[in-house]
Design a protein around this motif. Structure first.
Motif, PDB file in Angstrom:
ATOM      1  N   THR A 166       0.831  -1.210   0.000  1.00  0.00           N
ATOM      2  CA  THR A 166       0.000   0.000   0.000  1.00  0.00           C
ATOM      3  C   THR A 166       0.865   1.259   0.000  1.00  0.00           C
ATOM      4  N   THR A 177       0.508   3.646  -2.924  1.00  0.00           N
ATOM      5  CA  THR A 177       0.323   2.938  -4.190  1.00  0.00           C
ATOM      6  C   THR A 177      -1.003   3.284  -4.871  1.00  0.00           C
ATOM      7  N   ASP A 178      -1.931   3.933  -4.137  1.00  0.00           N
ATOM      8  CA  ASP A 178      -3.172   4.362  -4.778  1.00  0.00           C
ATOM      9  C   ASP A 178      -3.067   5.793  -5.319  1.00  0.00           C
ATOM     10  N   HIS A 179      -1.856   6.357  -5.284  1.00  0.00           N
ATOM     11  CA  HIS A 179      -1.638   7.691  -5.829  1.00  0.00           C
ATOM     12  C   HIS A 179      -1.773   7.652  -7.354  1.00  0.00           C
ATOM     13  N   ASP A 180      -2.326   8.715  -7.929  1.00  0.00           N
ATOM     14  CA  ASP A 180      -2.565   8.766  -9.375  1.00  0.00           C
ATOM     15  C   ASP A 180      -1.286   8.456 -10.158  1.00  0.00           C
TER      16      ASP A 180
END
Length: 758
Positions: free
Chosen positions: A244, A274-277
């Motif tokens: 993450t 890891t969920d960053h654009d």
């Protein structure tokens, strides 16, 4: 005689009168030194300066202070660490079914993931104030080793968050805001970290990473922000598929000078959710069928603010130094822990299996061909455990021994490979048929992973150990390099003169020590102990002095070309490494209380270490490019030849016979193999058979005697033989039942798994 006296007086004046010495000796040597000084890239220089010099410095200088080694103390566990091993680790071991993990799930079961997170297995190095365990390096190593005796996949999953990665980098270098934000969530497993360093074009040469971050201004959270536009393509990243938070190493550039005049800032590390654009987590790799998560990550023109740099903007360009220092600690803990676990499992199961498994009417462990390999397993396991303890001790003493950890990573993973190959050779069919009862197969297949990661072993041996050690550990060379590089040449010359005089004295002492000990068999060399191990300290003094002499002459003759003479460099690194491993062995023996039943192993190990060290020296001398110097070195180092031999055959036989029975010595060398109630693994199975057969050894002798006296047939299936022995009155009803139960355990131990279909 008068001519000799005049020469001596002239030399004394030349060296004693400072102006003459500087004019005729120091200045020419200074000029020569500047000319042959090996060119260092910025990453090489940072790697050279990273970490600390520890015990390897003593070994490199020709006169080790053995009392210093013994005064370091010994590694140990706190009550909290011991309780964690006795409870949480034991519980985890009982939850592990490695065959199911590797062949069915291709992943850890959800309940094991949850248990690791909940109980802080991913937070062993995180400080307590952030919710972590804050365990010692020795405890970290012991936990990973114990898990690795049951599952390499589970051990790697625990190992990686506690090695090089966001947790360690944040702890050492993170801003307070970064620590407060990330460490608590990492400690409880809410966030899973990975660290992306290597890629298709940068493996062992991680300093050449092509991934780039360009300083620019872009909109972020609705505001124009100064940050970095990142593009990367990474491979071989453990935990990436489930991470993450991504630690990322990249080359940072500032072409528009937004941060200053430096346009090529250098390697930098940042932390990115890891969920960053724009962050892409790719598909999984399949690392030799192991089930730990390993995969890819990439991104193109991903914008992050400057304060996502680990340590903040002031740490821009300092990533390589950070990585080298953290890598040196991690590679001294994690991969050596896996190798040591392989040794413990191999020794425990091979000594048991060799006693249980029979061919031609006798246990295979009594065949000398088997004993030759089994002796290596036992000796290498003792060596692995000794090196694991000494290396983690150094890390726990708050030093960052970069050369020591390179030695540990290379030699311990290679010893782990040797141990597994010998164990597979002896246990043969038991080892190659995969199934729930196979305790060797997965560890055997995983060996190349340890040998490849965190610096490929070939390059670690040929470039790092001696290349870094020769400069960092030498008492004069690094200081001489600094003097040669001083902008004020007069001041540099003055400092170089002082260093040169010390260097000449140092080199002369080592050459005389090497030559004198070679002529006398080291009998006059000092030793800190009495008893059967004192001779080893004396021989190591001799080899240390020979290494120091060889190093000085090699650097003098070859200069900057030495780092390209990788075979010679590797051999001299081997000498240092063997001295380190031997030191660990002797210290382990002392730390264990000089146990008398450990002496056969210690003698075997030390004979190996001294032989390998002397052989490496001999080969380096023989292959020295200047033949005149080669002859001179041979005269100094081996004037009477090389007489360091491998252990005798009788020593191997003695070692194996002593280990094929339950004993405190066997327990000490296999203690990492966790035992727990209800264990149905192959390890527990073969151990139960071993103990039962040993307890019945007198009954087996009774059967043999009856067969020899013709009271019983020479060849019968065991159940029939036992029935016949009972009928003939050779054994009692109780003994008959004991032998039947033992034979049932024996058959279960030697049988392998089979399947309806694969």
């Amino acid at each position: 005689m008068s001519i000799v006296i005049l020469i001596i007086i002239a030399v004394a004046i030349l060296f004693g009168v400072r102006d003459l010495r500087i004019k005729f000796i120091t200045r020419p040597v200074f000029s020569f030194f500047k000319k042959v000084l090996p060119p260092l890239s910025s990453t090489e220089k940072e790697a050279m300066e990273a970490g600390d010099v520890w015990w390897e410095g003593e070994l490199f200088r020709g006169k080790p202070d053995w009392n210093k080694l013994h005064d370091y103390g010994k590694p140990g566990l706190t009550p909290e660490e011991q309780a964690f091993l006795d409870n949480q680790v034991q519980t985890a071991l009982a939850m592990i079914d490695d065959f199911d993990i590797v062949h069915n799930r291709k992943d850890l079961p959800p309940e094991l993931w949850d248990y690791f997170k909940k109980e802080g297995f991913f937070a062993l190095i995180i400080p307590k104030k952030y919710g972590g365990r804050e365990f010692s390096a020795y405890a970290n190593s012991t936990i990973v080793s114990k898990i690795a005796t049951r599952s390499i996949s589970a051990a790697v999953t625990v190992m990686v968050p506690n090695s090089l990665g966001p947790g360690e980098l944040l702890t050492h270098y993170g801003t307070q805001e970064q620590k407060d934000h990330w460490l608590p969530s990492l400690a409880v497993g809410k966030d899973i970290p990975c660290f992306a360093l290597t890629g298709p074009e940068a493996g062992s040469d991680a300093g050449a990473i092509p991934d780039v971050g360009v300083v620019c201004r872009q909109e972020f959270n609705g505001e124009e922000t100064l940050g970095i536009s990142l593009t990367w393509n990474k491979r071989y990243i453990t935990l990436a598929p489930v991470a993450t938070v991504l630690g990322l190493a990249f080359q940072m550039r500032d072409p528009d000078g937004l941060l200053g005049d430096n346009k090529n800032i250098g390697i930098t590390c940042a932390l990115i959710p890891t969920d960053h654009d724009g962050v892409e987590i790719g598909r999984r790799h399949n690392p030799l069928n192991m089930a730990f998560m390993n995969g890819t990550t990439s991104g193109k023109d991903v914008f992050i603010p400057l304060d996502w740099i680990i340590g903040g903007p002031q740490y821009a360009g300092r990533g390589w130094r950070m990585l080298v220092e953290c890598l040196s600690a991690g590679r001294g803990i994690s991969l050596p822990a896996l190798a040591t676990a392989s040794g413990h499992v191999s020794t425990k199961t091979t000594t048991a299996y060799s006693y249980v498994r029979q061919q031609f009417g006798m246990p295979i462990g009594y065949f000398e061909g088997v004993q030759e390999a089994m002796a290596r397993i036992i000796a290498n396991t003792y060596q692995l455990e000794a090196a694991r303890r000494l290396t983690t001790l150094g890390i726990d003493l708050k030093v960052k021994p970069s050369v020591v950890t390179a030695i540990a990573k290379y030699h311990m993973t290679e010893l782990g490979r040797d141990v597994m190959e010998d164990a597979m050779d002896i246990q043969s069919g038991k080892g190659i048929q995969l199934g729930p009862k196979n305790y060797l197969g997965h560890a055997f297949m995983a060996n190349p992973i340890s040998i490849t990661v965190e610096g490929a072993n070939i390059l670690t041996r040929s470039l790092m150990i001696f290349g870094q050690g020769a400069t960092r550990c030498h008492p004069y060379v690094l200081a001489e390099m600094e003097a040669a590089g001083m902008e004020d040449s007069a001041a540099g010359l003055d400092r170089f003169d002082n260093l040169l005089m010390g260097h000449i004295g140092y080199a002369t002492r080592n050459a005389l020590s090497s030559f004198g000990n070679a002529l006398t068999g080291s009998v006059f060399s000092s030793t800190p102990v009495s008893g059967e191990t004192k001779v080893y300290y004396r021989h190591m003094n001799r080899i240390s002095a020979a290494l120091a002499t060889m190093t000085d002459i090699s650097m003098l003759i070859m200069g900057g070309d030495l780092k390209r003479k990788e075979m010679i460099s590797a051999r001299m690194g081997d000498v240092l490494s063997q001295l380190y491993l031997a030191s660990a062995t002797l210290k382990h023996y002392e730390d264990n209380g000089r146990q008398h039943d450990d002496l056969p192993i210690v003698h075997f190990v030390m004979a190996q270490r001294l032989h390998f060290a002397a052989k490496a020296l001999e080969e380096a001398v023989r292959n020295f490019p200047n033949k005149f110097v080669s002859i001179l070195l041979k005269l100094i180092v081996f004037p009477l030849g090389n007489h360091f031999t491998l252990p005798a055959d009788k020593d191997a036989v003695n070692l194996c016979v002593n280990m094929m029975k339950p004993s405190p010595a066997r327990e000490r060398i296999t203690f990492l193999c966790g035992e727990f109630e209800g264990d149905t693994s192959g390890i527990a199975e073969v151990e139960a058979a071993f103990v039962a057969k040993y307890q019945a050894k007198d009954l087996y002798k009774k059967l043999k005697a009856a067969q020899k006296a013709k009271k019983l047939p020479a060849k019968l299936p065991m159940p029939d033989l036992l029935d016949k022995a009972l009928a003939e009155g050779v054994i009692t009803d109780q003994e008959h039942q004991q032998l039947l139960d033992t034979d049932k355990l024996r058959l279960a131990a030697i049988n392998v798994d089979d399947f309806d279909k694969l």
